[in-house]
Design an enzyme around this catalytic site. Structure first.
Site, PDB file in Angstrom:
ATOM      1  N   HIS A 191      -5.254  -3.311  -2.918  1.00  0.00           N
ATOM      2  CA  HIS A 191      -4.928  -2.326  -3.959  1.00  0.00           C
ATOM      3  C   HIS A 191      -4.740  -2.951  -5.341  1.00  0.00           C
ATOM      4  O   HIS A 191      -4.373  -2.241  -6.278  1.00  0.00           O
ATOM      5  CB  HIS A 191      -3.662  -1.541  -3.572  1.00  0.00           C
ATOM      6  CG  HIS A 191      -3.840  -0.772  -2.304  1.00  0.00           C
ATOM      7  ND1 HIS A 191      -4.388   0.485  -2.270  1.00  0.00           N
ATOM      8  CD2 HIS A 191      -3.576  -1.100  -1.020  1.00  0.00           C
ATOM      9  CE1 HIS A 191      -4.442   0.908  -1.015  1.00  0.00           C
ATOM     10  NE2 HIS A 191      -3.953  -0.037  -0.240  1.00  0.00           N
ATOM     11  N   SER A 242       0.800  -1.226   0.000  1.00  0.00           N
ATOM     12  CA  SER A 242       0.000   0.000   0.000  1.00  0.00           C
ATOM     13  C   SER A 242       0.829   1.270   0.000  1.00  0.00           C
ATOM     14  O   SER A 242       0.380   2.290  -0.515  1.00  0.00           O
ATOM     15  CB  SER A 242      -0.955  -0.002   1.190  1.00  0.00           C
ATOM     16  OG  SER A 242      -0.247  -0.205   2.389  1.00  0.00           O
ATOM     17  N   LYS A 286     -11.672   0.887  -2.291  1.00  0.00           N
ATOM     18  CA  LYS A 286     -10.563   1.466  -3.055  1.00  0.00           C
ATOM     19  C   LYS A 286     -10.978   1.502  -4.537  1.00  0.00           C
ATOM     20  O   LYS A 286     -11.789   2.334  -4.894  1.00  0.00           O
ATOM     21  CB  LYS A 286      -9.284   0.708  -2.738  1.00  0.00           C
ATOM     22  CG  LYS A 286      -9.029   0.756  -1.207  1.00  0.00           C
ATOM     23  CD  LYS A 286      -7.742   0.177  -0.774  1.00  0.00           C
ATOM     24  CE  LYS A 286      -7.698  -0.119   0.725  1.00  0.00           C
ATOM     25  NZ  LYS A 286      -7.973   0.988   1.624  1.00  0.00           N
TER      26      LYS A 286
HETATM   27  C1  LIG Z   1      -3.161  -3.596   2.066  1.00  0.00           C
HETATM   28  C2  LIG Z   1      -4.352  -3.129   2.835  1.00  0.00           C
HETATM   29  N1  LIG Z   1      -5.090  -4.037   3.476  1.00  0.00           N
HETATM   30  C3  LIG Z   1      -6.179  -3.696   4.185  1.00  0.00           C
HETATM   31  C4  LIG Z   1      -6.577  -2.379   4.269  1.00  0.00           C
HETATM   32  C5  LIG Z   1      -7.782  -2.033   5.074  1.00  0.00           C
HETATM   33  O1  LIG Z   1      -8.870  -1.890   4.236  1.00  0.00           O
HETATM   34  P1  LIG Z   1     -10.104  -0.957   4.655  1.00  0.00           P
HETATM   35  O2  LIG Z   1      -9.701   0.437   4.318  1.00  0.00           O
HETATM   36  O3  LIG Z   1     -11.250  -1.473   3.875  1.00  0.00           O
HETATM   37  O4  LIG Z   1     -10.273  -1.152   6.141  1.00  0.00           O
HETATM   38  C6  LIG Z   1      -5.853  -1.393   3.611  1.00  0.00           C
HETATM   39  C7  LIG Z   1      -6.295   0.013   3.724  1.00  0.00           C
HETATM   40  O5  LIG Z   1      -5.654   0.948   3.414  1.00  0.00           O
HETATM   41  C8  LIG Z   1      -4.712  -1.769   2.878  1.00  0.00           C
HETATM   42  O6  LIG Z   1      -3.968  -0.864   2.248  1.00  0.00           O
END
Ligand SMILES: Cc1ncc(COP(=O)(O)O)c(C=O)c1O
Length: 399
Positions: A210, A182, A242
């Site tokens: 992502h 991320s 996203k």
């Molecule tokens: C790699 C990754 N996993 C999980 C999440 C969490 O997702 P959510 O925003 O739906 O809680 C994010 C959020 O930025 C993320 O970048």
């Protein structure tokens, strides 16, 4: 001896963050206008959202949300196992499973909750969870909360993963990785990790928050792009907030794994279901993400252009081919100063500092969207170069 004061403790921590230029502030924003947003009464080009395909404001998504809310209301009413599970949830789960090539999908309130659920349902104090050092905080916290043995390997290093798995050969093991990282934007070496997982009989879990919508044929994500499927990656996470422009998440797997999650994962059982109207909106978004290939083509074109121009301008990039294009700044105050210069020039890019990223790697996390134009990207690169030059000269940014 008197008890320590929690207020003093918090104030000392806040003062420490302020002294290190690590105060975190939120801004109030309106996303009414395509790739632009309104911040403090100014219109800025937004280069820090995760709405990669530009679906959050699509009329079909908004219509679906409004129609379903008019019929079903705006709330989730109850948890799924009480009386919160709706036919729209079923429809979205089926659509996601069909798109991503998995037997079953299970919806969650968010990606963070879904990762906690996977950890809690599948790991315990007798199991091992091996993770990439740069995995998302929710994966790390999932393992910590599960009370399992957590071992981390150097970023994108399958041999490191193998070593960690070999260190505890007796335990039931999970190998967990972000599909697209991320904060760095690079893609995990999934084929090699799948081999390691197979040899070590570990369950491979890919958090593709992502990647889904952005990578692979029909936007099926990093697992499909690596030509892998449910055999090699028995469990994966897709987030809905996203590229799909909504809110929530889904975990995908086979009947046994997903059935087990649905019956035992506390962040599934003891929380309110996603509002059905949100499921309807995401269903519309998935259909667009599957069929409108031009969005991914445009993202690829903009990503290539950004990288080429940024390289010509001497900006420090990472090795990412995805719409996440971090520009390294060095120390925290430099990242903040550059973000401020950009804002003055009409661009919004968030400065990301430790502990979100490793010490010494503060960055501007530039993200591209199919709603951006070529001119927007060129303008951003020029503004970034100017912000860098001002930071080099130590020019103070005036409000
Ligand atoms: C790699 C990754 N996993 C999980 C999440 C969490 O997702 P959510 O925003 O739906 O809680 C994010 C959020 O930025 C993320 O970048």
């Amino acid at each position: 001896m008197s008890r320590a004061s929690w207020r003093e403790r918090i104030e000392a921590a806040r003062a420490e963050r302020a002294a290190a230029a690590r105060t975190r502030v939120r801004r109030t924003v309106s996303h009414r206008d395509g790739a632009r947003c309104q911040v403090d009464g100014r219109s800025l080009l937004n280069f820090c959202g995760n709405d990669y395909l530009g679906l959050s404001q699509h009329f079909a998504v908004i219509n679906a949300l409004q129609d379903a809310a008019a019929r079903e209301g705006g709330g989730g009413v109850a948890s799924h196992l009480v009386c919160g599970h709706h036919a729209l949830h079923d429809a979205l789960e089926r659509e996601l499973a069909d798109w991503l090539g998995y037997p079953r999908a299970l919806l969650f309130g968010s990606g963070f909750l879904a990762n906690l659920a996977v950890g809690q349902a599948l790991l315990d104090d007798e199991s091992l969870c091996v993770q990439d050092r740069l995995n998302h905080a929710s994966l790390i916290d999932a393992a910590r909360l599960a009370g399992c043995r957590l071992r981390r390997y150097p970023h994108a290093d399958p041999e490191g993963a193998l070593r960690q798995l070999r260190s505890l050969p007796e335990s039931v093991a999970m190998l967990a990785t972000d599909g697209v990282f991320s904060m760095d934007g690079d893609v995990a070496p999934l084929r090699e990790l799948a081999l390691v997982a197979r040899v070590q009989k570990a369950l491979l879990y890919v958090d593709d928050a992502h990647g889904v919508g952005v990578l692979g044929a029909d936007g099926r994500g990093s697992v499909a792009a690596a030509r892998l499927g449910v055999e090699e990656v028995p469990l994966q996470l897709a987030t809905l907030g996203k590229a799909l422009g909504g809110y929530g998440a889904a975990v995908l797997g086979d009947e046994a794994l997903i059935g087990h999650l649905a019956e035992t994962a506390r962040p599934y059982l003891y929380t309110t279901a996603l509002p059905p109207a949100q499921a309807a909106a995401t269903l519309a978004a998935v259909k667009l993400a599957r069929s409108e290939h031009w969005r991914r083509d445009k993202l690829r074109e903009l990503t290539g252009r950004f990288r080429e121009r940024a390289r010509q301008a001497g900006l420090k990039l990472l090795d990412s081919q995805t719409p996440i294009q971090p520009v390294l700044c060095g120390d925290d105050s430099r990242a903040l100063a550059m973000a401020q210069s950009l804002e003055q020039a009409g661009y919004w890019v968030a400065a990301i500092r430790p502990p979100t990223v490793p010490e010494g790697s503060a960055r501007l996390r530039v993200t591209l969207s199919a709603l951006h134009g070529v001119g927007d990207v060129d303008g951003l690169v020029a503004a970034l170069a100017k912000a860098r030059d001002r930071a080099d000269l130590g020019v103070a940014v005036t409000a």
